[in-house]
Motif scaffolding. Sequence first.
Motif, PDB file in Angstrom:
ATOM      1  N   LYS A 102      22.523  38.021  31.614  1.00  0.00           N
ATOM      2  CA  LYS A 102      23.052  39.265  32.352  1.00  0.00           C
ATOM      3  C   LYS A 102      22.233  39.792  33.645  1.00  0.00           C
ATOM      4  N   GLY A 103      20.918  39.115  33.313  1.00  0.00           N
ATOM      5  CA  GLY A 103      20.051  39.812  34.476  1.00  0.00           C
ATOM      6  C   GLY A 103      18.664  40.047  34.049  1.00  0.00           C
ATOM      7  N   ASN A 104      17.728  40.536  34.767  1.00  0.00           N
ATOM      8  CA  ASN A 104      16.483  40.717  34.480  1.00  0.00           C
ATOM      9  C   ASN A 104      15.900  42.330  34.713  1.00  0.00           C
ATOM     10  N   LYS A 105      14.905  42.814  33.802  1.00  0.00           N
ATOM     11  CA  LYS A 105      14.563  43.922  33.799  1.00  0.00           C
ATOM     12  C   LYS A 105      13.117  44.093  33.347  1.00  0.00           C
ATOM     13  N   VAL A 106      12.430  45.199  33.822  1.00  0.00           N
ATOM     14  CA  VAL A 106      11.100  45.370  33.298  1.00  0.00           C
ATOM     15  C   VAL A 106      11.078  46.726  32.975  1.00  0.00           C
ATOM     16  N   ILE A 107      10.671  47.035  31.485  1.00  0.00           N
ATOM     17  CA  ILE A 107      10.521  48.232  30.857  1.00  0.00           C
ATOM     18  C   ILE A 107       9.027  48.707  30.960  1.00  0.00           C
ATOM     19  N   PRO A 108       8.464  49.410  31.999  1.00  0.00           N
ATOM     20  CA  PRO A 108       7.042  49.532  32.301  1.00  0.00           C
ATOM     21  C   PRO A 108       6.242  50.568  31.307  1.00  0.00           C
ATOM     22  N   TRP A 109       5.229  50.388  30.802  1.00  0.00           N
ATOM     23  CA  TRP A 109       4.624  51.069  29.805  1.00  0.00           C
ATOM     24  C   TRP A 109       4.516  52.520  30.475  1.00  0.00           C
ATOM     25  N   ASP A 110       4.278  52.767  31.660  1.00  0.00           N
ATOM     26  CA  ASP A 110       4.247  54.082  32.272  1.00  0.00           C
ATOM     27  C   ASP A 110       5.591  55.032  32.228  1.00  0.00           C
ATOM     28  N   THR A 111       6.676  54.162  31.769  1.00  0.00           N
ATOM     29  CA  THR A 111       7.981  54.977  31.485  1.00  0.00           C
ATOM     30  C   THR A 111       8.178  55.338  30.110  1.00  0.00           C
ATOM     31  N   LEU A 112       7.345  54.903  29.323  1.00  0.00           N
ATOM     32  CA  LEU A 112       7.376  55.170  27.721  1.00  0.00           C
ATOM     33  C   LEU A 112       6.453  56.386  27.264  1.00  0.00           C
ATOM     34  N   ALA A 113       6.844  56.968  26.358  1.00  0.00           N
ATOM     35  CA  ALA A 113       6.332  57.916  25.573  1.00  0.00           C
ATOM     36  C   ALA A 113       5.840  57.238  24.312  1.00  0.00           C
ATOM     37  N   GLY A 114       6.285  56.204  23.744  1.00  0.00           N
ATOM     38  CA  GLY A 114       5.745  55.813  22.546  1.00  0.00           C
ATOM     39  C   GLY A 114       6.382  54.411  22.325  1.00  0.00           C
ATOM     40  N   VAL A 115       5.776  53.580  21.278  1.00  0.00           N
ATOM     41  CA  VAL A 115       6.391  52.289  20.910  1.00  0.00           C
ATOM     42  C   VAL A 115       6.001  52.120  19.643  1.00  0.00           C
ATOM     43  N   GLY A 116       7.041  51.582  18.797  1.00  0.00           N
ATOM     44  CA  GLY A 116       6.539  51.508  17.270  1.00  0.00           C
ATOM     45  C   GLY A 116       7.592  50.292  16.897  1.00  0.00           C
ATOM     46  N   LEU A 117       7.250  49.952  15.430  1.00  0.00           N
ATOM     47  CA  LEU A 117       7.823  48.984  14.683  1.00  0.00           C
ATOM     48  C   LEU A 117       8.700  49.220  13.572  1.00  0.00           C
ATOM     49  N   TYR A 118       9.902  49.262  13.696  1.00  0.00           N
ATOM     50  CA  TYR A 118      10.773  49.279  12.537  1.00  0.00           C
ATOM     51  C   TYR A 118      10.872  48.012  11.824  1.00  0.00           C
ATOM     52  N   TRP A 119      11.205  48.295  10.613  1.00  0.00           N
ATOM     53  CA  TRP A 119      11.601  47.089   9.672  1.00  0.00           C
ATOM     54  C   TRP A 119      12.517  47.494   8.509  1.00  0.00           C
ATOM     55  N   SER A 120      13.268  46.592   7.830  1.00  0.00           N
ATOM     56  CA  SER A 120      14.156  47.072   6.826  1.00  0.00           C
ATOM     57  C   SER A 120      14.422  45.818   6.016  1.00  0.00           C
ATOM     58  N   GLU A 134      10.524  49.583  18.681  1.00  0.00           N
ATOM     59  CA  GLU A 134      11.308  50.692  19.322  1.00  0.00           C
ATOM     60  C   GLU A 134      10.393  51.350  20.263  1.00  0.00           C
ATOM     61  N   MET A 135      11.095  51.186  21.668  1.00  0.00           N
ATOM     62  CA  MET A 135      10.631  51.628  22.930  1.00  0.00           C
ATOM     63  C   MET A 135      11.274  53.106  23.390  1.00  0.00           C
ATOM     64  N   CYS A 136      10.380  54.047  23.212  1.00  0.00           N
ATOM     65  CA  CYS A 136      10.896  55.266  23.664  1.00  0.00           C
ATOM     66  C   CYS A 136      10.346  55.819  24.810  1.00  0.00           C
ATOM     67  N   PRO A 137      11.413  56.108  25.706  1.00  0.00           N
ATOM     68  CA  PRO A 137      11.300  56.528  26.974  1.00  0.00           C
ATOM     69  C   PRO A 137      10.595  58.013  27.224  1.00  0.00           C
ATOM     70  N   GLN A 184       1.029  45.226  20.816  1.00  0.00           N
ATOM     71  CA  GLN A 184       0.143  46.125  20.536  1.00  0.00           C
ATOM     72  C   GLN A 184      -1.275  46.123  21.597  1.00  0.00           C
ATOM     73  N   HIS A 185      -1.403  45.035  21.845  1.00  0.00           N
ATOM     74  CA  HIS A 185      -2.409  44.601  22.922  1.00  0.00           C
ATOM     75  C   HIS A 185      -2.245  45.546  24.134  1.00  0.00           C
ATOM     76  N   HIS A 189      -2.226  52.386  23.683  1.00  0.00           N
ATOM     77  CA  HIS A 189      -2.111  53.809  23.612  1.00  0.00           C
ATOM     78  C   HIS A 189      -1.134  54.498  23.472  1.00  0.00           C
ATOM     79  N   LEU A 190       0.053  53.703  23.435  1.00  0.00           N
ATOM     80  CA  LEU A 190       1.472  54.101  22.955  1.00  0.00           C
ATOM     81  C   LEU A 190       1.911  53.671  21.594  1.00  0.00           C
ATOM     82  N   TRP A 191       1.168  52.934  21.015  1.00  0.00           N
ATOM     83  CA  TRP A 191       1.664  52.413  19.666  1.00  0.00           C
ATOM     84  C   TRP A 191       1.681  53.448  18.596  1.00  0.00           C
ATOM     85  N   LEU A 192       2.798  53.342  17.825  1.00  0.00           N
ATOM     86  CA  LEU A 192       2.862  54.744  16.892  1.00  0.00           C
ATOM     87  C   LEU A 192       2.825  53.899  15.486  1.00  0.00           C
TER      88      LEU A 192
END
Length: 219
Positions: A102-120, A134-137, A184-185, A189-192
Amino acid sequence: MTNPYPHGPAPGATLIKTGRNQMKSGLAAGVGCGVFGLLAIVAGLVAALGLTGKEPKPGAYAGVLLGLVAGFFAVGIIKGFWAARHSFLCVDHVGLWISNPKGNKVIPWDTLAGVGLYWSKGEKRGAPKQYSIEMCPNGPIDVDHPAVWNLVRDEEPIHPSLPRLRYRLPAKGADREPLVTAVQHYAAHLWLGESERAPGHIGYPDIKGHRARIRERTR
């Protein structure tokens, strides 16, 4: 306006060939569905036409119909995974790069407020666990971008200070460990951290809303 980000991932970025990694299982599922469909068609015709020496059973044409439906799904599955065979993710100092049919997209770190891992846990007994990044803008996002609209979720935030909207990137099979490690690497600085959620937390994108917004824009 000049794009502040590079046109592609850095040479040393972590590359995850999601399309290639998932193609084998996808093709196996498609072939299996196709074989089932073929057997259903043959068995239905044999029974319906009385080719075994028994009385013909017109009702057996339902098996033929079932086989045709299975064949249709088999073609769709194989076609979809084949088209996505070159899909990949890249993680570098800029952000997470996504490339798919469908296309290409970059989600820059400087547009995010936090990143975490969900599992179930799996919804059915014995089913494998599900994982997602989970990438929270930290601002508005394009909820209808062709390459990532299906990753957007509107749910309770990971933290009260974060927005409801976020990108949910499934971390499947062999892709999970290198993806989580790279995120994580580069985004330490954003890892939740990680959090267990209810079974089936991956959920589904807002398909109806997406289609409605696209129709509105094309009028």
